[in-house]
Design a protein around this motif. Structure first.
Motif, PDB file in Angstrom:
ATOM      1  N   ARG A 199    -102.348 -50.858  21.947  1.00 46.96           N
ATOM      2  CA  ARG A 199    -102.428 -52.280  21.245  1.00 46.96           C
ATOM      3  C   ARG A 199    -103.109 -52.924  22.261  1.00 46.96           C
ATOM      4  NH1 ARG A 199     -98.524 -53.905  17.453  1.00 46.96           N
ATOM      5  NH2 ARG A 199     -98.421 -52.165  15.977  1.00 46.96           N
ATOM      6  N   VAL A 200    -103.223 -53.015  23.578  1.00 47.04           N
ATOM      7  CA  VAL A 200    -103.947 -53.614  24.568  1.00 47.04           C
ATOM      8  C   VAL A 200    -105.478 -53.080  24.467  1.00 47.04           C
ATOM      9  CG1 VAL A 200    -104.238 -54.072  26.991  1.00 47.04           C
ATOM     10  CG2 VAL A 200    -101.970 -54.309  26.014  1.00 47.04           C
ATOM     11  N   SER A 203    -107.072 -54.149  21.499  1.00 43.79           N
ATOM     12  CA  SER A 203    -107.208 -55.865  21.605  1.00 43.79           C
ATOM     13  C   SER A 203    -108.652 -55.987  22.491  1.00 43.79           C
ATOM     14  CB  SER A 203    -106.056 -56.424  22.203  1.00 43.79           C
ATOM     15  OG  SER A 203    -104.918 -56.194  21.448  1.00 43.79           O
ATOM     16  N   THR A 208    -109.856 -59.696  20.388  1.00 48.26           N
ATOM     17  CA  THR A 208    -108.903 -60.523  20.229  1.00 48.26           C
ATOM     18  C   THR A 208    -107.712 -59.770  20.354  1.00 48.26           C
ATOM     19  OG1 THR A 208    -108.902 -60.354  17.838  1.00 48.26           O
ATOM     20  CG2 THR A 208    -110.161 -62.095  18.688  1.00 48.26           C
ATOM     21  N   HIS A 209    -106.577 -60.440  20.666  1.00 46.38           N
ATOM     22  CA  HIS A 209    -105.372 -59.794  20.766  1.00 46.38           C
ATOM     23  C   HIS A 209    -104.150 -60.474  20.026  1.00 46.38           C
ATOM     24  CE1 HIS A 209    -101.770 -58.028  22.701  1.00 46.38           C
ATOM     25  NE2 HIS A 209    -101.328 -59.182  22.889  1.00 46.38           N
ATOM     26  N   ARG A 211     -99.919 -59.651  18.834  1.00 41.54           N
ATOM     27  CA  ARG A 211     -98.960 -58.703  18.837  1.00 41.54           C
ATOM     28  C   ARG A 211     -97.507 -59.241  18.696  1.00 41.54           C
ATOM     29  NH1 ARG A 211     -96.851 -54.938  23.559  1.00 41.54           N
ATOM     30  NH2 ARG A 211     -95.525 -53.359  22.540  1.00 41.54           N
ATOM     31  N   LEU A 242    -108.653 -61.322  29.602  1.00 42.36           N
ATOM     32  CA  LEU A 242    -107.639 -61.402  28.401  1.00 42.36           C
ATOM     33  C   LEU A 242    -106.793 -62.461  28.666  1.00 42.36           C
ATOM     34  CD1 LEU A 242    -107.139 -60.184  25.648  1.00 42.36           C
ATOM     35  CD2 LEU A 242    -105.321 -58.774  26.722  1.00 42.36           C
TER      36      LEU A 242
END
Length: 896
Positions: A199-200, A203, A208-209, A211, A242
């Motif tokens: 997921r990181v 992102s 964009t991130h 979760r 980030l």
């Protein structure tokens, strides 16, 4: 094929996009006129081939190389499409182009490379402005119920706020440096941890991130958290940071899951975010729509539409939106360029609402007749949501500031003074006109009150240590006005531990500070009044008991005077005892006046007459170097009170004034009548509107030091040596003046002297006095009098005196015993004479109980207080009383 290409060209033209076409084998490179214009070449520019175009164009070298590398990889593989955003310089300005390319192959070999370019500079600028706005907002809401985190993708270092640390259930104590080490300490569910790296990475690639995952802070407890963040890139486009927030969404999980489904659907829709396009043949009413556009509007890619009317009818417009779209289309028919652009709302078949941006251009034939309309459609739902959220946050922040009457401030360390500008509201707080602040630390430092700078320096040091700013200080306006400000905020430190910037809010707290000052003054006055009341109560009790002693001394002394022969040693000794008792009586009167226990009968007092008498007495004892200057102009103005107390006020103030002039000086005493029209606060008491007799006593002495000023009216407070003065002087003055409803003002200046001004409410004029001939003692005729006092000597004295006056007294030292004797034979007694303050039944209670048995029994009540009132007794007298006073009291009770 040609018809399709023509349609595509017209669509690109209406969408304001340029396009190119490269015949790979021939190296023929075609560019549309719009593309030539977008790249910054003059109209009609041609190129020898693709390499010639790239060599002559002004794309950023790193972006040109990325695009060329992407094309090489595409040609080498099996794919057919490439999309990328690149920068170039046009007319000295940086512009952004969104490049979309498609290659065509024959036998696996690329033979043609075709694509389009759209100028997305404004979108890029909007995204940058939105990112900056979100950063400011994130800092402004620091301390809210969300956590914040920041990860350096280059060094892998990670910062988590205190709230984020709490939400992540991290252990106490220092944390590791890198994000992987920190996240290893987070009690995350195994299935959520398994996808964390993936997921990181996604992102970072997406920019964009977002979760949601589960934590287990302690056994049996599950916490859902949501993290959101944004990737920041350096000038080369590399991801370097980030940053985001974390919130507890456990209580909102069901709603959050529904939202996650919606967001996932939107993310998939945006995965291939190419614009749809359409073309409408006005003459035949044929409507062509690209598959992408049909999907965007909720139709199947192969859905046919017979004409434009059918296409419009099948769309699920929100109320009023269809009319807006039709008006925009009609507007293009009268627009000189034939263009339109509109955002409108629809609802997809699944019920989801979307915001669509439709852009089009009307084409005419040689005669100017409309023949065709072409355009494109883009889903701008997410952009609209971001804009609305940003606007909502800004509006909420502004509303919060206005509600709190706060003004935002910001200080950037190491910034140029010209950039450290204040808002007009902040400058107004410092008394500056708009634009007057010079942006320097010294300029702000100069406006801080000198006495508050130590506190401000301490607050700065605290901010460097903790990041928190909370300090109150005064500022001096250019016109000399002083205002109190409360500065709150937060300081942000760089990687080197030095301050980078500080932000927060400023509050004007002048009114609160003034109210606190007034409250402190009132508290001081209250404490002074409480001390006086406590000492007054003590003094009243002592004086009452002393009055009983004096009663016996003076009573028996009066009897002894009558029995001793004149001009004998015994008579001289008895006269001395009586004189000493009278001095004691006067001392008790002073104590009782101070204690306010005395409420003796008030009469109209000729104040000027009493002041003259007091000054005459004072003149005989004045030091040689002290002179008196009197100015008495009150004439017959009277006050309601006791002349003895007025005499004490004058003597005490005058004696204090004389003692304040050890080396001599002038004692000024003034008396006049003043009419005051408005209420004001005095040093002691409040002066209400009305007519006053004003006594002013001034000296040219040493003045009153500040340390003495606050306590000078306290009982037994004195600056004199031991055995010199009692300390009751000014406290006695205080008690007398306040008791009659007056007030006192004090003005003093060390080394110059002091002035005491006493305001006594006027009560008309004093009556003229006539000499009254002393009448003989009123005597009884054998009436039986019940005498009650808890002290046996006073009972004996009263019975002996009553016998000499012709009465038949019966004495009791117990009020209970006296009541029992009266109940046994109520008709035995003709009157009762009782003390007030006794163990068991008081005098007032005793009279009340007797009158339950015999309602008309005459009663005389004695008290050691100056003016106790009783609704039970017929006559109230004060101890010590003489035989004449006792005779008169009994006569008034028996013969009203």
């Amino acid at each position: 094929m040609r018809l399709s290409e023509d349609r595509y060209a017209r669509a690109m033209l209406s969408a304001n996009a340029g396009f190119w076409d490269w015949d790979v084998e021939r190296d023929e490179y075609y560019t549309s006129s719009r593309f030539i214009e977008m790249v910054g070449f003059p109209p009609g520019t041609t190129f020898a081939g693709r390499e010639d175009f790239h060599y002559r164009s002004n794309y950023f070298p790193e972006d040109r190389e990325r695009w060329r590398e992407g094309v090489r990889e595409l040609f080498a593989g099996s794919g057919s499409r490439l999309a990328m955003e690149v920068r170039l310089t046009v007319a000295g300005e940086t512009r952004w182009h969104a490049m979309y390319g498609m290659c065509f192959r024959e036998n696996g070999k690329v033979v043609r490379w075709t694509g389009s370019a759209t100028d997305v500079t404004e979108r890029k600028r909007a995204e940058e402005a939105l990112r900056a706005s979100e950063e400011r907002y994130a800092r402004a809401i620091e301390g809210a119920d969300v956590g914040h985190w920041d990860c350096n993708l280059v060094t892998q270092e990670m910062f988590v706020s205190e709230r984020a640390r709490e939400l992540l259930a991290l252990p106490d104590g220092p944390l590791p440096a890198t994000w992987r080490e920190i996240m290893a300490l987070v009690p995350m569910r195994p299935e959520d941890r398994a996808v964390m790296d993936e997921r990181v990475a996604a992102s970072i690639a997406a920019g964009t991130h977002e979760r949601e995952y589960r934590l287990i802070p302690r056994p049996g407890m599950v916490r859902w958290v949501r993290t959101q963040g944004k990737v920041f890139h350096d000038a080369s486009g590399a991801a370097v940071r980030l940053t985001g927030s974390i919130a507890d969404i456990t209580g909102r999980k069901l709603a959050a899951e529904a939202l996650a489904v919606s967001e996932a659907r939107y993310a998939r829709a945006m995965e291939a975010s190419e614009a749809g396009h359409f073309e409408w043949d006005i003459a035949t009413d044929e409507m062509f729509l690209s598959a992408r556009m049909k999907v965007m509007l909720g139709f199947a890619p192969d859905t046919p539409f017979a004409n434009r009317a059918e296409f419009v009818d099948k769309q699920n417009f929100l109320p009023g939106e269809r009319q807006r779209l039709e008006e925009a289309l009609r507007g293009s028919f009268v627009d000189p360029e034939g263009r339109y652009e509109i955002d409108y709302l629809i609802r997809l078949p699944g019920g989801e609402g979307r915001c669509m941006r439709s852009q089009g251009k009307l084409f005419r034939d040689d005669e100017g007749k409309p023949v065709r309309m072409a355009g494109s459609m883009t889903d701008v739902t997410e952009r609209k949501r971001i804009e609305q959220e940003s606007r909502g946050r800004q509006e909420m922040l502004e509303v919060a500031q206005q509600a709190a009457r706060a003004v935002q401030w910001e200080w950037r360390n190491a910034a140029d003074p010209w950039s450290q500008k204040w808002s007009p509201e902040l400058e107004a707080m410092f008394g500056l006109p708009p634009g007057a602040y010079d942006g320097t630390f010294a300029g702000w430092r100069k406006m801080v009150h000198p006495r508050d700078w130590v506190n401000v320096k301490s607050a700065i040091a605290h901010a460097l240590a903790t990041g928190e700013i909370d300090v109150e200080y005064r500022v001096v306006h250019p016109d000399g006005k002083v205002r109190w400000l409360n500065q709150k905020g937060r300081t942000f430190l760089g990687h080197d531990g030095k301050p980078v910037r500080s932000i927060g809010f400023m509050f004007d707290v002048t009114e609160r500070k003034q109210a606190e000052g007034e409250l402190r003054k009132l508290e001081q006055k209250l404490r002074r009044a409480q001390r006086l009341e406590a000492m007054g109560t003590l003094a009243g009790g002592i004086a009452h008991d002393f009055n009983n002693i004096l009663h016996a001394i003076l009573g028996y002394g009066e009897i002894a005077v009558g029995a001793a022969k004149k001009r004998t040693r015994l008579r001289h000794a008895v006269d001395s005892i009586v004189a000493a008792g009278e001095r004691g009586r006067r001392l008790v009167d002073r104590i009782l006046a101070f204690s306010r226990s005395g409420v003796a009968e008030r009469v109209a007092v000729h104040v000027e007459e009493v002041v003259r008498e007091a000054l005459n007495q004072l003149a005989a004892t004045l030091p040689k170097k002290v002179t008196v200057a009197s100015r008495l102009r009150a004439e017959r103005a009277a006050m309601l009170g006791d002349s003895t107390q007025v005499h004490q006020v004058v003597m005490n103030l005058a004696n204090n004034a004389v003692q304040a002039m050890p080396h001599g000086g002038v004692l000024r005493v003034e008396l006049e009548v003043q009419q005051l029209v408005s209420e004001r606060q005095a040093s002691i008491g409040t002066i209400a509107p009305g007519e006053y007799i004003v006594l002013r006593v001034s000296d040219t002495g040493t003045g009153i030091p500040p340390a003495v000023f606050e306590h000078m009216f306290d009982p037994f407070f004195t600056t004199k040596q031991i055995s010199v003065g009692s300390g009751l002087g000014l406290s006695l003055v205080h008690g007398i003046v306040v008791n009659v409803g007056g007030a006192i003002d004090v003005a003093t200046e060390p080394g110059t002297g002091s002035t005491f001004t006493v305001y006594l409410p006027r009560h008309g004029d004093a009556p003229t006095t006539t000499l009254v001939k002393r009448r003989p003692l009123q005597r009884g005729s054998g009436q039986r009098v019940l005498v009650v006092d808890d002290e046996e000597p006073l009972v004996r004295l009263a019975t002996e005196t009553l016998k000499q006056l012709g009465y038949a007294p019966v004495g009791f030292t117990s009020s209970a015993a006296a009541l029992a004797a009266f109940r046994a034979d109520p008709q035995r007694f003709d009157a009762v004479l009782t003390d007030e303050r006794m163990p068991g039944l008081s005098g007032t209670t005793l009279i009340r109980e007797m009158r339950v048995v015999r309602g008309a029994i005459p009663a005389v009540l004695m008290s050691g207080y100056l003016g106790i009132e009783s609704v039970e007794a017929d006559v109230v007298v004060r101890k010590p009383l003489s035989a004449r006073e006792l005779a008169a009291s009994m006569a008034r009770a028996l013969h009203p």
